[in-house]
Design an enzyme around this catalytic site. Structure first.
Site, PDB file in Angstrom:
ATOM      1  N   ASN A  87       7.892  -4.509   0.753  1.00  0.00           N
ATOM      2  CA  ASN A  87       7.834  -3.077   0.453  1.00  0.00           C
ATOM      3  C   ASN A  87       7.003  -2.393   1.534  1.00  0.00           C
ATOM      4  O   ASN A  87       5.967  -2.924   1.941  1.00  0.00           O
ATOM      5  CB  ASN A  87       7.194  -2.832  -0.916  1.00  0.00           C
ATOM      6  CG  ASN A  87       8.087  -3.297  -2.053  1.00  0.00           C
ATOM      7  OD1 ASN A  87       9.299  -3.133  -1.999  1.00  0.00           O
ATOM      8  ND2 ASN A  87       7.496  -3.892  -3.073  1.00  0.00           N
ATOM      9  N   HIS A 100       2.853  -8.348   2.845  1.00  0.00           N
ATOM     10  CA  HIS A 100       3.121  -9.488   1.970  1.00  0.00           C
ATOM     11  C   HIS A 100       4.609  -9.555   1.724  1.00  0.00           C
ATOM     12  O   HIS A 100       5.266  -8.544   1.505  1.00  0.00           O
ATOM     13  CB  HIS A 100       2.358  -9.365   0.646  1.00  0.00           C
ATOM     14  CG  HIS A 100       2.440  -8.025  -0.001  1.00  0.00           C
ATOM     15  ND1 HIS A 100       1.698  -6.941   0.420  1.00  0.00           N
ATOM     16  CD2 HIS A 100       3.192  -7.572  -1.032  1.00  0.00           C
ATOM     17  CE1 HIS A 100       1.981  -5.893  -0.317  1.00  0.00           C
ATOM     18  NE2 HIS A 100       2.888  -6.245  -1.199  1.00  0.00           N
TER      19      HIS A 100
HETATM   20  P1  AMP Z   1       3.502  -4.171  -3.444  1.00  0.00           P
HETATM   21  O1  AMP Z   1       3.758  -3.233  -4.585  1.00  0.00           O
HETATM   22  O2  AMP Z   1       4.743  -4.550  -2.683  1.00  0.00           O
HETATM   23  O3  AMP Z   1       2.390  -3.680  -2.548  1.00  0.00           O
HETATM   24  O4  AMP Z   1       3.041  -5.534  -4.105  1.00  0.00           O
HETATM   25  C1  AMP Z   1       1.705  -5.819  -4.428  1.00  0.00           C
HETATM   26  C2  AMP Z   1       1.747  -6.971  -5.377  1.00  0.00           C
HETATM   27  O5  AMP Z   1       0.460  -7.523  -5.443  1.00  0.00           O
HETATM   28  C3  AMP Z   1       2.165  -6.596  -6.795  1.00  0.00           C
HETATM   29  O6  AMP Z   1       3.334  -7.313  -7.155  1.00  0.00           O
HETATM   30  C4  AMP Z   1       0.950  -6.998  -7.628  1.00  0.00           C
HETATM   31  O7  AMP Z   1       1.301  -7.535  -8.885  1.00  0.00           O
HETATM   32  C5  AMP Z   1       0.276  -8.022  -6.748  1.00  0.00           C
HETATM   33  N1  AMP Z   1      -1.148  -8.168  -6.953  1.00  0.00           N
HETATM   34  C6  AMP Z   1      -2.080  -7.191  -7.093  1.00  0.00           C
HETATM   35  N2  AMP Z   1      -3.294  -7.718  -7.245  1.00  0.00           N
HETATM   36  C7  AMP Z   1      -3.148  -9.068  -7.193  1.00  0.00           C
HETATM   37  C8  AMP Z   1      -4.042 -10.183  -7.287  1.00  0.00           C
HETATM   38  N3  AMP Z   1      -5.367 -10.010  -7.464  1.00  0.00           N
HETATM   39  N4  AMP Z   1      -3.528 -11.425  -7.201  1.00  0.00           N
HETATM   40  C9  AMP Z   1      -2.209 -11.611  -7.036  1.00  0.00           C
HETATM   41  N5  AMP Z   1      -1.306 -10.611  -6.926  1.00  0.00           N
HETATM   42  C10 AMP Z   1      -1.771  -9.363  -7.004  1.00  0.00           C
END
Ligand code: AMP
Ligand code: ZN
Length: 114
Positions: A87, A100
Site C-alpha cells: 500500500n 512493508h
Molecule cells: P498498511 O495499512 O499497508 O500501512 O499496513 C500496516 C499493517 O501493519 C496493518 O495491516 C496493521 O495491522 C499492521 N500492524 C500495525 N501495528 C502492528 C504491530 N505492532 N505488529 C504487527 N503488525 C502491525
C-alpha cells in the site's frame, strides 16, 4: 528512524511474531490478520514508502518479493495462491510509513480489492 513502529520491531524494541529474518529483511505476523496467513515483510533499513525507493533499492525489493514467495510456500499456499500487496499513501490506506509487503493466503481473496 526513532519514531517508526517497524524500525522498533526490526530493532527488537517492540515484540512481534517474527517468521523470518536475515541481513536485509525481517518478516512478522500482522497484528490484525486479514487472512489465515498474513505476514509483513519489511527491510531493516527505513524507507517510508514506495515513492522513496531508488534504483539502488532494486535488489532489496527483489529480495522482498522472493521472500514472499518462499513464506507462502512454507505455509503451503503456493499452489492454491496468495496475494502480495504494497500500500502506498493515503488512498491505498498506508498506515505505517516504513515499506512493508503484505503476504496474504489461506482463503479466497476477492478481486478487485476494496
Ligand atoms: P498498511 O495499512 O499497508 O500501512 O499496513 C500496516 C499493517 O501493519 C496493518 O495491516 C496493521 O495491522 C499492521 N500492524 C500495525 N501495528 C502492528 C504491530 N505492532 N505488529 C504487527 N503488525 C502491525
Ligand atoms: Zn522505519
Amino acid at each position: 528512524m526513532s519514531d517508526c513502529l517497524f524500525c522498533k520491531i526490526v530493532a527488537g524494541d517492540i515484540p512481534a511474531k517474527i517468521v523470518y529474518k536475515d541481513e536485509h529483511l525481517v518478516a512478522f505476523q500482522d497484528i490484525n490478520a486479514q487472512a489465515p496467513m498474513h505476514v509483513l515483510i519489511v527491510p531493516r533499513r527505513h524507507v517510508a514508502s514506495l515513492n522513496d525507493l531508488a534504483e539502488s533499492d532494486d535488489a532489496l525489493v527483489g529480495e522482498m518479493v522472493r521472500r514472499a514467495a518462499a513464506i507462502a510456500k512454507e505455509h503451503g499456499h503456493s499452489e492454491r495462491g496468495y496475494r502480495t500487496v504494497f500500500n502506498c499513501n493515503a488512498d491505498a490506506g498506508q498506515s505505517v510509513f516504513h515499506i512493508h509487503l503484505h503476504v496474504l493466503g489461506g482463503r479466497l481473496l476477492a478481486w478487485p480489492p476494496g
